[in-house]
Scaffold this active site. Structure first.
Site, PDB file in Angstrom:
ATOM      1  N   SER A 126      49.893  -7.600 -17.069  1.00 54.47           N
ATOM      2  CA  SER A 126      49.002  -8.614 -17.665  1.00 54.47           C
ATOM      3  C   SER A 126      48.226  -8.055 -18.837  1.00 54.47           C
ATOM      4  O   SER A 126      47.686  -8.820 -19.632  1.00 54.47           O
ATOM      5  CB  SER A 126      47.983  -9.091 -16.634  1.00 54.47           C
ATOM      6  OG  SER A 126      48.612  -9.757 -15.604  1.00 54.47           O
ATOM      7  N   HIS A 147      55.948 -11.634 -19.188  1.00 55.10           N
ATOM      8  CA  HIS A 147      54.704 -11.899 -18.456  1.00 55.10           C
ATOM      9  C   HIS A 147      54.780 -13.235 -17.728  1.00 55.10           C
ATOM     10  O   HIS A 147      54.671 -14.291 -18.347  1.00 55.10           O
ATOM     11  CB  HIS A 147      53.512 -11.856 -19.424  1.00 55.10           C
ATOM     12  CG  HIS A 147      52.199 -12.048 -18.752  1.00 55.10           C
ATOM     13  ND1 HIS A 147      51.268 -12.961 -19.187  1.00 55.10           N
ATOM     14  CD2 HIS A 147      51.655 -11.453 -17.656  1.00 55.10           C
ATOM     15  CE1 HIS A 147      50.211 -12.904 -18.400  1.00 55.10           C
ATOM     16  NE2 HIS A 147      50.432 -12.008 -17.466  1.00 55.10           N
ATOM     17  N   GLU A 159      55.664 -15.413 -20.865  1.00 53.81           N
ATOM     18  CA  GLU A 159      55.462 -14.891 -22.214  1.00 53.81           C
ATOM     19  C   GLU A 159      56.419 -13.715 -22.459  1.00 53.81           C
ATOM     20  O   GLU A 159      56.511 -12.806 -21.618  1.00 53.81           O
ATOM     21  CB  GLU A 159      54.005 -14.458 -22.402  1.00 53.81           C
ATOM     22  CG  GLU A 159      53.065 -15.661 -22.454  1.00 53.81           C
ATOM     23  CD  GLU A 159      51.593 -15.303 -22.455  1.00 53.81           C
ATOM     24  OE1 GLU A 159      50.824 -16.001 -23.131  1.00 53.81           O
ATOM     25  OE2 GLU A 159      51.202 -14.337 -21.765  1.00 53.81           O
ATOM     26  N   ASN A 198      46.271 -15.917 -21.654  1.00 62.78           N
ATOM     27  CA  ASN A 198      45.050 -15.325 -21.101  1.00 62.78           C
ATOM     28  C   ASN A 198      43.981 -15.104 -22.164  1.00 62.78           C
ATOM     29  O   ASN A 198      42.791 -15.185 -21.873  1.00 62.78           O
ATOM     30  CB  ASN A 198      45.364 -14.018 -20.363  1.00 62.78           C
ATOM     31  CG  ASN A 198      46.014 -14.293 -19.017  1.00 62.78           C
ATOM     32  OD1 ASN A 198      45.941 -15.412 -18.500  1.00 62.78           O
ATOM     33  ND2 ASN A 198      46.674 -13.296 -18.458  1.00 62.78           N
TER      34      ASN A 198
HETATM   35  N1  LIG Z   1      48.427 -11.254  -9.701  1.00 59.19           N
HETATM   36  C1  LIG Z   1      48.511 -11.962 -10.818  1.00 59.19           C
HETATM   37  O1  LIG Z   1      47.917 -13.064 -10.947  1.00 59.19           O
HETATM   38  C2  LIG Z   1      49.374 -11.462 -11.967  1.00 59.19           C
HETATM   39  C3  LIG Z   1      49.818 -12.378 -12.950  1.00 59.19           C
HETATM   40  C4  LIG Z   1      50.651 -11.915 -13.977  1.00 59.19           C
HETATM   41  C5  LIG Z   1      50.991 -10.568 -14.029  1.00 59.19           C
HETATM   42  N2  LIG Z   1      50.531  -9.685 -13.074  1.00 59.19           N
HETATM   43  C6  LIG Z   1      50.938  -8.281 -13.165  1.00 59.19           C
HETATM   44  O2  LIG Z   1      51.957  -8.046 -12.195  1.00 59.19           O
HETATM   45  C7  LIG Z   1      51.874  -6.693 -11.739  1.00 59.19           C
HETATM   46  C8  LIG Z   1      51.794  -6.688 -10.225  1.00 59.19           C
HETATM   47  O3  LIG Z   1      50.685  -7.441  -9.828  1.00 59.19           O
HETATM   48  P1  LIG Z   1      50.566  -8.016  -8.331  1.00 59.19           P
HETATM   49  O4  LIG Z   1      49.412  -8.959  -8.346  1.00 59.19           O
HETATM   50  O5  LIG Z   1      51.897  -8.450  -7.833  1.00 59.19           O
HETATM   51  O6  LIG Z   1      50.139  -6.669  -7.561  1.00 59.19           O
HETATM   52  P2  LIG Z   1      50.227  -6.337  -5.997  1.00 59.19           P
HETATM   53  O7  LIG Z   1      49.140  -5.352  -5.738  1.00 59.19           O
HETATM   54  O8  LIG Z   1      50.309  -7.579  -5.178  1.00 59.19           O
HETATM   55  O9  LIG Z   1      51.649  -5.573  -5.856  1.00 59.19           O
HETATM   56  C9  LIG Z   1      51.921  -4.349  -6.457  1.00 59.19           C
HETATM   57  C10 LIG Z   1      53.057  -3.687  -5.680  1.00 59.19           C
HETATM   58  O10 LIG Z   1      53.478  -2.524  -6.374  1.00 59.19           O
HETATM   59  C11 LIG Z   1      53.855  -1.564  -5.417  1.00 59.19           C
HETATM   60  N3  LIG Z   1      53.910  -0.263  -6.069  1.00 59.19           N
HETATM   61  C12 LIG Z   1      52.880   0.520  -6.462  1.00 59.19           C
HETATM   62  N4  LIG Z   1      53.356   1.618  -7.079  1.00 59.19           N
HETATM   63  C13 LIG Z   1      54.713   1.503  -7.079  1.00 59.19           C
HETATM   64  C14 LIG Z   1      55.764   2.313  -7.596  1.00 59.19           C
HETATM   65  N5  LIG Z   1      55.515   3.460  -8.224  1.00 59.19           N
HETATM   66  N6  LIG Z   1      57.035   1.891  -7.426  1.00 59.19           N
HETATM   67  C15 LIG Z   1      57.295   0.733  -6.784  1.00 59.19           C
HETATM   68  N7  LIG Z   1      56.352  -0.070  -6.288  1.00 59.19           N
HETATM   69  C16 LIG Z   1      55.064   0.314  -6.437  1.00 59.19           C
HETATM   70  C17 LIG Z   1      52.826  -1.712  -4.325  1.00 59.19           C
HETATM   71  O11 LIG Z   1      53.296  -1.153  -3.089  1.00 59.19           O
HETATM   72  C18 LIG Z   1      52.685  -3.238  -4.265  1.00 59.19           C
HETATM   73  O12 LIG Z   1      53.601  -3.801  -3.348  1.00 59.19           O
HETATM   74  C19 LIG Z   1      50.681  -6.067 -12.447  1.00 59.19           C
HETATM   75  O13 LIG Z   1      51.148  -5.370 -13.589  1.00 59.19           O
HETATM   76  C20 LIG Z   1      49.844  -7.277 -12.877  1.00 59.19           C
HETATM   77  O14 LIG Z   1      49.100  -7.037 -14.041  1.00 59.19           O
HETATM   78  C21 LIG Z   1      49.736 -10.118 -12.040  1.00 59.19           C
END
Ligand SMILES: NC(=O)c1ccc[n+]([C@@H]2O[C@H](COP(=O)([O-])OP(=O)(O)OC[C@H]3O[C@@H](n4cnc5c(N)ncnc54)[C@H](O)[C@@H]3O)[C@@H](O)[C@H]2O)c1
Length: 300
Positions: A126, A147, A159, A198
């Site tokens: 993000s 994204h 995106e 965003n």
């Molecule tokens: N949550 C949102 O609203 C949202 C929206 C758009 C983008 N994002 C982006 O998506 C990404 C993930 O966000 P999320 O909310 O799903 O997070 P989350 O915390 O729900 O999940 C992250 C996952 O990554 C895993 N992980 C950590 N290190 C790792 C590695 N080295 N190899 C493999 N897996 C690993 C963790 O075990 C976990 O399951 C982030 O970059 C975030 O910025 C989030």
């Protein structure tokens, strides 16, 4: 998985990270007919993703939105593994691991070693832009941000953000994938933190807080104006309560620490809410208060 290309299009993807975003992105791809590997370092996250996705899909079948056969086929195309090496023979990787730059860079360096030279590497970050991650690999021309928005099963916009070295062919393949999975690509011509949606959301939120802090209008008045005059589904304060006031605070604080620009610092109003533990719906109180059923009672 062996690489198999049809007319240059993506057939096999790896989604890295099985959290809120990665799990849903993976099933969206599987439902669209792609072969999908879902990787996470934590086996408990894969178990949870499997359970939650099956639960969601059962509800969709019950509502008549999907057939049981469609869903069975999708799960047959979705492989989950904690061993990265088992999943890397793919056309494209979507990284959705924790939002920590060093974790992402280390993972991309490993993916660069393990994936075929033609594989496109995409990040769902993000906040981090391609130029912060692409040089962890030897293929910055094949690096792009994809994204997605939360919840990825529902939200159509994706995106597509190119870095300075991203090739046109990579952008085209990324657009192709987004369309193939039934989403709508929004392409940025240059990278910028926060991308488009965003940034605009944040600008609206900052203006709403400025109006409140200046004593120009109440929380309810501002939310009502945004809903009824601008057609927003939710006012900015309602939305902050929904997404968590701490999330926006942490994003702004991180940006402020990076730039030192007072305009990037969290507002006094938001800081006070976070310090008081009034984080929105999840704590029963934010800009509004909520009863035990999550119904709004009044502005605080
Ligand atoms: N949550 C949102 O609203 C949202 C929206 C758009 C983008 N994002 C982006 O998506 C990404 C993930 O966000 P999320 O909310 O799903 O997070 P989350 O915390 O729900 O999940 C992250 C996952 O990554 C895993 N992980 C950590 N290190 C790792 C590695 N080295 N190899 C493999 N897996 C690993 C963790 O075990 C976990 O399951 C982030 O970059 C975030 O910025 C989030």
């Amino acid at each position: 998985m062996a690489t198999r290309r049809r007319g240059g299009s993506t057939e096999q993807v790896l989604v890295a990270g099985a959290g809120a975003m990665g799990s849903q992105i993976a099933v969206v791809c599987a439902l669209a007919g792609l072969e999908v590997g879902l990787y996470d370092v934590d086996p408990a996250m894969l178990t949870r993703a499997d359970r939650e996705l099956r639960d969601r899909m059962s509800k969709q079948i019950a509502k008549g939105r999907r057939t049981a056969a469609e869903v069975d086929d999708a799960f047959a195309r979705l492989r989950m593994d904690t061993a990265l090496s088992a999943l890397t023979g793919v056309d494209l990787v979507i990284e959705a691991v924790v939002e920590k730059l060093e974790v992402k860079r280390a993972l991309f360096a490993e993916l660069d070693q393990r994936c075929p030279p033609g594989t496109i590497l995409a990040s769902n970050s993000s906040s981090f832009v391609p130029s912060q991650m692409a040089h962890a690999t030897a293929r910055p021309d094949r690096f792009v941000n994809l994204h997605f928005f939360n919840p990825a099963l529902v939200m159509r916009c994706v995106e597509v953000v190119r870095g300075p070295e991203t090739s046109d062919a990579t952008v085209e393949a990324a657009i192709d994938l987004v369309e193939r999975i039934g989403k709508l690509p929004v392409v940025l011509d240059r990278e910028i933190p926060g991308f488009v949606a965003n940034r605009i959301l944040n600008a609206v939120r900052d203006e709403a807080i400025g109006l409140l802090e200046g004593g120009y209008a109440s929380i309810e008045a501002i939310d009502t104006a945004c809903r009824t005059a601008l057609g927003y589904p939710m006012g900015p304060f309602e939305l902050m309560d929904l997404t968590g006031i701490d999330i926006g605070y942490l994003t702004k604080q991180a940006r402020f620490e990076e730039t030192g620009d007072p305009a990037d610092a969290p507002s006094a109003t938001v800081r006070a809410k976070v310090e008081a533990g009034h984080l929105g719906r999840k704590t029963g109180r934010g800009f509004y208060t909520y009863d035990e059923h999550g119904n709004r009672t009044r502005p605080t």
